[in-house]
Design an enzyme around this catalytic site. Structure first.
Site, short mmCIF file in Angstrom:
data_model
loop_
_atom_site.label_atom_id
_atom_site.label_comp_id
_atom_site.label_asym_id
_atom_site.label_seq_id
_atom_site.Cartn_x
_atom_site.Cartn_y
_atom_site.Cartn_z
N GLY A 1 -2.83 18.27 -6.78
CA GLY A 1 -1.88 18.88 -5.28
C GLY A 1 -0.86 19.95 -5.78
O GLY A 1 0.15 18.95 -5.10
N ASP B 1 5.85 1.01 -3.20
CA ASP B 1 6.33 -0.34 -2.41
C ASP B 1 7.49 -1.30 -3.25
O ASP B 1 8.33 -1.70 -2.34
CB ASP B 1 5.04 -0.79 -2.54
CG ASP B 1 3.77 0.31 -1.73
OD1 ASP B 1 4.06 0.45 -0.79
OD2 ASP B 1 3.42 0.69 -2.40
N SER C 1 4.13 16.87 -4.80
CA SER C 1 4.53 17.69 -5.89
C SER C 1 5.52 18.59 -6.20
O SER C 1 6.59 19.21 -7.12
CB SER C 1 3.09 18.75 -7.16
OG SER C 1 2.17 17.68 -6.66
N HIS D 1 -2.02 -0.19 -1.59
CA HIS D 1 -0.77 -0.02 -1.36
C HIS D 1 -1.31 0.82 -0.17
O HIS D 1 -1.88 1.10 0.42
CB HIS D 1 -0.54 1.57 -1.84
CG HIS D 1 0.31 2.56 -1.77
ND1 HIS D 1 1.60 2.48 -1.76
CD2 HIS D 1 -0.77 3.77 -0.90
CE1 HIS D 1 1.78 2.74 -0.72
NE2 HIS D 1 0.76 4.27 -0.60
N GLY E 1 -2.95 9.79 -4.55
CA GLY E 1 -3.20 10.16 -3.44
C GLY E 1 -3.78 8.99 -2.37
O GLY E 1 -4.59 8.03 -3.22
P1 NAD Z 1 0.25 17.16 0.64
O1 NAD Z 1 -1.11 17.81 2.04
O2 NAD Z 1 1.45 18.32 0.87
O3 NAD Z 1 -0.20 18.09 -0.36
C1 NAD Z 1 -1.57 17.58 -0.94
C2 NAD Z 1 -2.07 18.64 -1.68
O4 NAD Z 1 -3.32 18.80 -2.44
C3 NAD Z 1 -2.02 20.18 -1.50
O5 NAD Z 1 -1.61 21.08 -1.89
C4 NAD Z 1 -3.78 20.33 -1.18
O6 NAD Z 1 -4.23 21.83 -1.58
C5 NAD Z 1 -4.46 19.88 -2.20
N1 NAD Z 1 -5.32 19.48 -3.04
C6 NAD Z 1 -6.38 19.01 -1.59
N2 NAD Z 1 -7.78 18.70 -2.62
C7 NAD Z 1 -7.40 18.63 -3.62
C8 NAD Z 1 -8.23 18.68 -4.65
N3 NAD Z 1 -9.67 18.82 -4.67
N4 NAD Z 1 -8.09 18.87 -5.90
C9 NAD Z 1 -6.45 19.65 -6.33
N5 NAD Z 1 -5.96 19.85 -4.82
C10 NAD Z 1 -5.82 19.18 -3.52
O7 NAD Z 1 0.44 16.09 0.81
P2 NAD Z 1 1.60 15.30 0.15
O8 NAD Z 1 2.64 14.69 1.00
O9 NAD Z 1 2.01 15.83 -1.11
O10 NAD Z 1 0.63 14.27 0.29
C11 NAD Z 1 -0.14 13.62 -1.56
C12 NAD Z 1 -1.06 12.59 -1.08
O11 NAD Z 1 -0.12 11.46 -1.67
C13 NAD Z 1 -1.24 11.83 0.28
O12 NAD Z 1 -2.62 11.09 -0.13
C14 NAD Z 1 -0.95 10.86 0.52
O13 NAD Z 1 -0.95 10.15 1.18
C15 NAD Z 1 -0.47 10.18 -0.62
N6 NAD Z 1 0.77 9.57 -0.83
C16 NAD Z 1 0.52 8.05 -1.84
C17 NAD Z 1 1.53 7.35 -1.84
C18 NAD Z 1 1.64 6.42 -2.62
O14 NAD Z 1 3.34 5.50 -2.41
N7 NAD Z 1 1.40 6.18 -3.44
C19 NAD Z 1 3.14 8.31 -0.83
C20 NAD Z 1 3.07 9.05 -0.25
C21 NAD Z 1 2.00 10.01 -0.08
C1 LMR Z 2 3.94 5.47 1.55
O1 LMR Z 2 3.50 4.37 1.81
O2 LMR Z 2 4.55 6.72 2.22
C2 LMR Z 2 2.28 7.06 1.75
O3 LMR Z 2 1.03 6.09 0.84
C3 LMR Z 2 1.53 7.09 2.48
C4 LMR Z 2 1.44 6.70 3.68
O4 LMR Z 2 0.16 6.51 4.18
O5 LMR Z 2 2.10 5.70 3.74
#
Ligand code: NAD
Ligand code: LMR
Length: 327
Positions: free
Chosen positions: A11, A159, A17, A187, A130
């Site tokens: 991603g 968190d 990223s 999470h 993700g």
């Molecule tokens: P975003 O949509 O801006 O970016 C995601 C990227 O992943 C996109 O560029 C997309 O093209 C790419 N992508 C999709 N499928 C893919 C694959 N199979 N292989 C490679 N790349 C792929 O989203 P974001 O804001 O960067 O968030 C990414 C993820 O992180 C989301 O699932 C979001 O919910 C999660 N997230 C988790 C936490 C946490 O605390 N664990 C916190 C925030 C966001």
């Molecule tokens: C967060 O905790 O900010 C991310 O996991 C995004 C979400 O879906 O809550």
């Protein structure tokens, strides 16, 4: 100069990223003396956008950036990877729960688990960001039978940081004063931010706050912080998530501070009675590039038992919903 380490990021053209790659390349994750090769994975339609990100990385002329790979092939991105940050997935929008993403994102993590199994370093350290992060980590881990399950972790450091910041504010102290914070479980909105062992300036946190505030304001606010950010920003947290991912990997690689611990979603071997094989957030210390679950944290209250079981139950349900992807 040390040999470069290979850091795969999926991603790589997405929001998180964009807030993360430049910091990894500047040495904030693995140290200011550690060169890195970034191995960046995107889906084919996002390769042009990724090219732009790579142009910007070049334009920073980072002394520690020893190479960049851009690809839409997981077996290229994960080749010999020492670290893998699995960020690429669809984020949730307003009104969605993280488990609504289960179907949409699960297939990605089974394919990536297989690719890691086939081509990554045998010691690769994997962090799943993700969502739903814990269950995606479980899917990747189960699809990588040749790798140690301990290599697969899920991010609850965001968190953990949120819980520290909100407690510091309530107690008129600084984040540096807060020690031994614990996030248990998923999470998600069932996570349990537990202050039983937590101290502020050496005093028990629970002596400094009202029980009612703890149970009815603090815990829900930490649990719902992701949703609150989505509502306010119109997009899910990105810079704070990137910061937490860097901190998670840095701690894993370089160790925890003395007299403190962090929260990490890790493989359960039945610690604290949690079902074996789940990726559950525990209090952990790290040293020599390895993590250990902290032993002996007091979870004897009915309140803790109930909260830990509720988030375990949610993880069990998520696991059962993706059973077809778990070899
Ligand atoms: P975003 O949509 O801006 O970016 C995601 C990227 O992943 C996109 O560029 C997309 O093209 C790419 N992508 C999709 N499928 C893919 C694959 N199979 N292989 C490679 N790349 C792929 O989203 P974001 O804001 O960067 O968030 C990414 C993820 O992180 C989301 O699932 C979001 O919910 C999660 N997230 C988790 C936490 C946490 O605390 N664990 C916190 C925030 C966001
Ligand atoms: C967060 O905790 O900010 C991310 O996991 C995004 C979400 O879906 O809550």
């Amino acid at each position: 100069m040390k040999q470069p380490l290979r850091v795969a990021v999926t991603g790589a053209a997405g929001n998180i990223s964009y807030a993360m790659l430049f910091r990894i390349a500047s040495g904030e994750m693995l140290g200011k003396d550690q060169p890195v090769i970034l191995q960046l994975l995107e889906i084919t339609p996002a390769l042009d956008a990724l090219k732009g990100v790579v142009m910007e990385l070049e334009d920073c002329a980072f002394p520690l950036l020893a190479g960049v790979v851009q690809t839409d092939d997981a077996s290229v991105a994960f080749k010999d990877a020492d670290y893998a940050l699995l960020v690429g997935a669809r984020p949730r929008g307003p009104g969605m729960e993280r488990k609504d993403l289960l179907e949409a994102n699960a297939a990605i993590f089974s394919a990536q688990g297989k690719a890691l199994n086939d081509v990554a370093s045998r010691d690769v350290k994997v962090l799943v960001v993700g969502n739903p992060a814990n269950t995606n980590a479980l899917i990747a881990q189960r699809n990588a039978p040749d790798l140690d399950p301990r290599n697969f972790t899920a991010m609850t450091r965001l968190d953990h940081n949120r819980a520290i910041a909100q407690l510091a504010e309530q107690t008129d102290s600084t984040v540096n004063d807060v020690k031994h914070m614990t996030i248990w479980g998923n999470h998600s909105s069932t996570q349990y931010p537990d202050l039983t062992a937590c101290t502020v300036n050496g005093k028990p946190a629970l002596d400094l706050i009202e029980r009612d505030w703890y149970e009815n304001t603090y815990i829900p606010s930490v649990q719902q912080r992701g949703a609150a950010i989505i509502k306010a920003r119109g997009a899910s947290s990105a810079a704070s998530a990137a910061n937490a991912a860097i901190a998670h990997m840095r701690t894993w690689a370089l160790g925890t501070d003395e007299n403190d611990w962090v929260s990490m979603g890790v493989y359960s071997n039945g610690e604290y009675g949690i079902a074996e094989g789940l990726i559950y957030s525990f209090p952990c210390t790290c040293s020599n590039g390895d993590w250990q679950i902290v032993d002996g944290v007091d979870v004897s209250s009915d309140f803790s038992k109930e909260k830990m079981a509720a988030t375990e139950q949610e993880l069990t349900e998520e696991r059962d919903a993706v059973a077809h992807l778990l070899p």
